[in-house]
Design a protein around this motif. Structure first.
Motif, PDB file in Angstrom:
ATOM      1  N   MET A   1       0.848  -1.182   0.000  1.00 10.07           N
ATOM      2  CA  MET A   1       0.000   0.000   0.000  1.00 10.07           C
ATOM      3  C   MET A   1       0.885   1.234   0.000  1.00 10.07           C
ATOM      4  SD  MET A   1      -2.940   1.072   2.781  1.00 10.07           S
ATOM      5  CE  MET A   1      -3.692  -0.530   2.595  1.00 10.07           C
ATOM      6  N   SER A   2       0.526   2.195  -0.786  1.00  9.69           N
ATOM      7  CA  SER A   2       1.335   3.406  -0.878  1.00  9.69           C
ATOM      8  C   SER A   2       1.243   4.215   0.401  1.00  9.69           C
ATOM      9  CB  SER A   2       0.840   4.263  -2.056  1.00  9.69           C
ATOM     10  OG  SER A   2      -0.514   4.580  -1.890  1.00  9.69           O
ATOM     11  N   PRO A 265     -11.700  -5.038 -14.253  1.00  7.20           N
ATOM     12  CA  PRO A 265     -12.393  -5.994 -13.379  1.00  7.20           C
ATOM     13  C   PRO A 265     -12.082  -5.794 -11.899  1.00  7.20           C
ATOM     14  CG  PRO A 265     -11.541  -7.113 -15.303  1.00  7.20           C
ATOM     15  CD  PRO A 265     -10.993  -5.723 -15.363  1.00  7.20           C
ATOM     16  N   GLU A 266     -10.820  -5.488 -11.593  1.00  8.20           N
ATOM     17  CA  GLU A 266     -10.480  -5.365 -10.173  1.00  8.20           C
ATOM     18  C   GLU A 266     -11.190  -4.169  -9.529  1.00  8.20           C
ATOM     19  OE1 GLU A 266      -6.964  -3.471 -12.458  1.00  8.20           O
ATOM     20  OE2 GLU A 266      -8.430  -5.101 -12.688  1.00  8.20           O
ATOM     21  N   ALA A 282      -8.813   3.311   3.792  1.00  8.44           N
ATOM     22  CA  ALA A 282      -7.980   2.255   3.235  1.00  8.44           C
ATOM     23  C   ALA A 282      -7.957   0.995   4.100  1.00  8.44           C
ATOM     24  CB  ALA A 282      -6.563   2.784   2.997  1.00  8.44           C
ATOM     25  N   PRO A 283      -7.753   1.091   5.417  1.00 10.02           N
ATOM     26  CA  PRO A 283      -7.743  -0.146   6.229  1.00 10.02           C
ATOM     27  C   PRO A 283      -9.063  -0.906   6.154  1.00 10.02           C
ATOM     28  CG  PRO A 283      -6.748   1.665   7.438  1.00 10.02           C
ATOM     29  CD  PRO A 283      -7.369   2.270   6.227  1.00 10.02           C
ATOM     30  N   LEU A 284     -10.187  -0.200   6.151  1.00 12.72           N
ATOM     31  CA  LEU A 284     -11.482  -0.884   6.038  1.00 12.72           C
ATOM     32  C   LEU A 284     -11.614  -1.542   4.675  1.00 12.72           C
ATOM     33  CD1 LEU A 284     -14.355  -1.601   6.876  1.00 12.72           C
ATOM     34  CD2 LEU A 284     -15.057   0.729   6.247  1.00 12.72           C
ATOM     35  N   ASP A 295      -5.576   1.694  -0.887  1.00 10.63           N
ATOM     36  CA  ASP A 295      -5.386   3.142  -0.733  1.00 10.63           C
ATOM     37  C   ASP A 295      -5.296   3.819  -2.091  1.00 10.63           C
ATOM     38  OD1 ASP A 295      -4.995   5.576   0.429  1.00 10.63           O
ATOM     39  OD2 ASP A 295      -2.876   5.255   0.861  1.00 10.63           O
ATOM     40  N   GLU A 296      -4.478   3.248  -2.977  1.00  5.96           N
ATOM     41  CA  GLU A 296      -4.319   3.804  -4.324  1.00  5.96           C
ATOM     42  C   GLU A 296      -5.641   3.747  -5.097  1.00  5.96           C
ATOM     43  OE1 GLU A 296      -2.217   2.361  -8.480  1.00  5.96           O
ATOM     44  OE2 GLU A 296      -1.296   1.801  -6.566  1.00  5.96           O
ATOM     45  N   MET A 297      -6.380   2.641  -4.972  1.00  2.63           N
ATOM     46  CA  MET A 297      -7.628   2.490  -5.702  1.00  2.63           C
ATOM     47  C   MET A 297      -8.689   3.471  -5.198  1.00  2.63           C
ATOM     48  SD  MET A 297      -7.698  -1.676  -6.012  1.00  2.63           S
ATOM     49  CE  MET A 297      -9.095  -1.795  -7.128  1.00  2.63           C
TER      50      MET A 297
END
Length: 891
Positions: A1-2, A265-266, A282-284, A295-297
């Motif tokens: 994760m960034s 798809p992701e 991000a953690p959730l 986080d990036e997504m």
């Protein structure tokens, strides 16, 4: 994760301005409208979901020209209660301009005039933005807000963002031109704004195609964004626009077929799995998707407008309600097992991060009633110990009653909700239904902890100390063996088992034990911004326990500290403050300040209201009767005793009031010269469960002291010392009374040296504990012992002279005022006041900031009940606080 900024606690997002994405289209037109409306006290921004109203207002806070600081509050259903709404408003102000609350006395109930004072501190004008105002519908907060908006406080600008017009009457303000409106038509994208949005996505349309798109979407922001996602990769944008069949079509198949299926798809799978949560971090997201790039997504989706926006500086993202609804429906229809699993994952994540009710809500949404029951017992029921209970009640309302038949943990959870609603009969019925025998041992233990805690709270509410003590002890024993892994919620609130026991021990007549347990509760209560409940409620109970054990000076300081917190947060007349007011009333009465005691009793009654605790109500009546007895109003004392006697008869578990009542009845009978009635009161007490040894005897024991006075009145001084022997080695008010009785008894027995010794001990304790009333009340019986002490020992002369004046029927010289103890640093500041040096000079001498000196001065003035430095010096000298100060500089 960034790398990413730390995610802030979930609750903090409500007080942060939403942060538009990099591709947000700034619309100066909307900002200009809002700037124009700031000349008016109220601005309404209304439109359905997806019209961009929240981000438009958020953008204005930075790109427009707000007339002052902007306090942002994103509302939720919990804010529908006026008390929670008021706390949320203050928290929103504190998040952006904390200095605006400094020096402001928070009133006892939400007060519009305070908003004016805060606005002045904020620079003259304060902007309050309330987002999602529709969440207040049907609650008491909207009624209060309506009252405020009818006569808006000067210097405050209200911006109400809602999906519909809030149910508040603004006709007068509208007629006066004091309401500004930003409606759906204003929020709709214009042709130029739509073109900019499309061009930002790399899309160029012909004029007819653009007109067709505008006609189809109506300029609706969400629809335009979704259309842009398709048009950007379409081979023929005009043909894609033809397929874009309008809003109703958009909400259904179009979103899935024309938008999500075109994503990688992701990303489609990521959105589908995270749709179970209304807000994301991000953690959730990692917990829900197992996607390491979460986080990036999230940032990419926010940039592409598939997430509504990031809440500034928190790491949390809000989701589009439109997209979420479609995704959840698709998830439920196509993959119901996955939906259930994701809701469980969300529940566990929120539980691990301390959001107990949010966790319970997701557990309920899973439809897995066994899991929901476990979650409620592990963590969800902890709102039982807080004031913010409505979200828990609403979560449990989604659990069908039929589920409680096969899931006893849910029956217990429903019982907690019934307690929060004040439905006693429902609590009892639900607990009777909860057969825990088939549960595994640890789950049975957790459910039993909840049941016993609930029984304790019920017994406290209805005045049964014996049941309280039994249930609280059982809960505390079980909780001692529970780990944080087994029950995170209970682990975080583990101190409450001590608190429950402390309250039980207090009303069972063991205030010394209660004080130790309640001190732990005060220390362990989870703190938070504008969360004074623990400090006020448990601090007040601790003060009451200290008063009950005779430590009157300590109790008074603790009560004042709790009430100081309550005043700061506008809670000094709230339900939880009744205990501190009662403790203060006790300490003031026995310090001889009858006026102050009467005022504190009045405040206590007001705080308790119709829901005043029965223990408190009985003790208040006893104090009132005691004060009447002290002034010679025997008829008033009799009336008070009769009221308490009736209350105790209805509630035999009120052990402490029973002992205090006995003491009152004996002293009243002796004042009337009726030793037979005094003997009858003592015999009745001896026949009670306490006297028979079936219930714990209160200690220190007020009945032992009145029994000693009875022996004196009936000519049996030789029995006095034995009656109070167990009180002579303790410290406190009961010991003062005991030594006074011994002094009188030894005087009558002609044991002069023993009488002198006893009187000396009594005087020492009376002054140190602020229990002078006991000495003054018995001064006629103690006249000989007092004269001997004055002539032989010569100490405590002001107090002795006052007592002798009363004994001789003269007007007693004024005594020193009973004051709230000052802290060491406050005394240091006080010593400099006679110099009349400036605050800056005092600060320099003490090596502290000038602001610190100002805060100490405010506290000194409050404790001395004065309004100026000159008055503070005068009162401090009268009270002896400056005695022995031989030079102006204490250093």
């Amino acid at each position: 994760m960034s790398a990413r900024a730390e995610v802030r606690p979930f609750g903090e997002t409500r007080f942060r301005v939403p942060l538009p994405s990099d591709r947000f289209i700034h619309r100066p037109r909307i900002a200009g409208l809002l700037d124009e409306h700031m000349a008016r006290p109220v601005t309404l921004v209304t439109g359905p979901a997806g019209t961009g109203k929240t981000l438009a207002v958020a953008d204005w806070t930075t790109e427009g020209n707000p007339p002052g600081p902007v306090a942002w509050l994103s509302l939720d259903r919990g804010d529908a209660s006026v008390s929670r709404f008021w706390v949320s408003v203050l928290s929103a102000v504190a998040a952006v301009v904390p200095a605006a609350l400094k020096g402001v006395q928070i009133p006892d109930s939400p007060d519009p005039s305070l908003l004016h004072a805060i606005a002045i501190n904020a620079g003259g004008t304060l902007v309050l933005v309330f987002d999602d105002v529709q969440e207040l519908d049907g609650g008491t907060a909207i009624e209060w807000l309506e009252q405020v908006l009818r006569w808006p406080p000067e210097g405050v600008r209200f911006v109400l963002v809602s999906r519909h017009d809030p149910p508040v009457a603004l006709q007068r303000l509208r007629l006066e031109g004091k309401v500004g409106d930003v409606r759906v038509a204003d929020l709709a994208f214009t042709r130029a704004e739509s073109q900019e949005l499309l061009e930002d996505s790399g899309i160029s349309l012909t004029a007819p195609a653009l007109d067709q798109l505008l006609d189809t979407t109506g300029g609706w922001a969400a629809a335009l964004r979704l259309a842009a996602l398709t048009l950007r990769i379409a081979d023929d944008p005009s043909e894609a626009i033809d397929r874009f069949g309008g809003l109703s079509f958009l909400v259904s198949e179009y979103l899935w077929d024309e938008v999500f299926n075109l994503l990688p798809p992701e990303y489609s799978e990521f959105l589908l799995k995270t749709s179970v949560a209304g807000r994301l971090c991000a953690p959730l997201a990692v917990a829900l998707t197992d996607e390491p790039r979460a986080d990036e997504m999230l940032r990419t989706l926010a940039r592409e407008q598939l997430l509504a926006h990031e809440v500034e500086g928190t790491g949390w993202y809000r989701t589009h309600s439109l997209l979420t609804g479609v995704l959840r429906a698709r998830l439920k229809a196509s993959r119901p097992e996955l939906k259930e699993e994701l809701q469980r994952k969300a529940a566990l994540w929120f539980e691990e991060n301390g959001a107990w009710v949010e966790a319970l809500s997701h557990a309920v949404s899973s439809g897995d009633w066994d899991f929901a029951g476990r979650m409620a017992m592990r963590s969800g029921a902890v709102p039982l110990f807080t004031t913010d209970r409505q979200p828990y009640v609403e979560a449990m309302a989604r659990v069908p009653a039929a589920a409680t038949v096969d899931h006893p943990e849910l029956a217990v959870a429903h019982a907690v909700a019934a307690y929060c609603r004040g439905d006693r009969s429902a609590v009892e019925a639900l607990l009777a239904r909860a057969d825990l025998s088939a549960l595994p041992e640890r789950r049975r233990d957790l459910a039993t902890i909840t049941i016993e805690s609930l029984r304790t709270a019920q017994a406290h509410r209805h005045g049964d100390a014996l049941v309280m003590r039994e249930a609280a002890t059982r809960a505390d024993e079980l909780l001692a063996g529970i780990t944080a892994a087994e029950a995170p919620g209970w682990a975080a609130y583990s101190g409450f088992s001590h608190a429950l026991r402390g309250v039980a021990e207090l009303w069972a007549g063991r205030p010394d034990v209660a004080a130790q347990l309640l001190a732990q509760a005060v220390e362990s209560y989870p703190a938070g911004p504008f969360n004074p409940y623990g400090a006020v409620y448990y601090g007040g109970l601790l003060a009451l326990a200290q008063a009950g054990s005779g430590r009157l000076a300590l109790a008074r300081g603790t009560a004042e500290e709790a009430l100081g917190v309550a005043r700061t947060h506008g809670r000094s007349r709230s339900y939880e403050s009744q205990w501190a007011w009662l403790a203060l009333a006790i300490t003031l009465l026995y310090a001889g300040d009858t006026d102050g005691a009467a005022a504190a009793r009045s405040h206590c009654t007001e705080a308790g209201g119709e829901a005043i605790n029965p223990f408190v109500a009985a003790t208040l009546q006893i104090l009132t009767a005691r004060q009447a007895l002290g002034t010679g109003d025997l008829a008033g004392a009799r009336r008070g005793a009769a009221v308490v006697r009736a209350a105790v008869a209805k509630r035999p578990g009120m052990l402490t009031p029973m002992a205090l009542l006995t003491s009152l009845r004996v002293d009243l009978a002796l004042a009337e010269g009726d030793t037979g009635a005094a003997a009858a009161a003592l015999a009745e007490y001896d026949a009670s469960p306490i006297g028979r040894g079936e219930a714990p005897a209160p200690r220190p024991d007020a009945v032992s002291n009145c029994r000693a006075r009875f022996f004196l009145a009936t000519g049996r001084p030789e029995r006095v010392r034995g009656a109070v022997a167990h009180l002579l080695d303790v410290v406190g008010a009961e010991a003062v009374q005991a030594w006074l009785s011994v002094a009188a008894a030894e005087d009558r027995l002609r044991h002069d040296s023993l009488a002198i010794e006893a009187m000396g001990r009594a005087l020492d304790l009376a002054e140190s504990e602020g229990a002078e009333l006991f000495l003054l009340r018995q001064s006629r019986q103690l006249a000989a012992a007092l004269r001997r002490h004055r002539d032989v020992v010569g100490s405590h002369l002001p107090l002795v002279d006052r007592a002798l004046a009363i004994a001789e029927g003269a007007t007693p010289p004024p005594g020193r005022r009973a004051l709230v103890p000052l802290t060491e640093r406050e005394r240091a500041v006080l010593y400099y006041l006679p110099t009349m040096g400036s605050n800056a000079e005092i600060a320099a001498a003490l090596s502290v900031s000038e602001n610190t000196v100002k805060q100490h001065l405010k506290s000194i003035y409050r404790k001395l009940t004065v309004n100026s430095r000159r008055e503070a010096v005068r009162v401090a000298r009268d009270a002896g606080l400056l005695d022995g100060l031989t030079r102006t500089n204490p250093n």
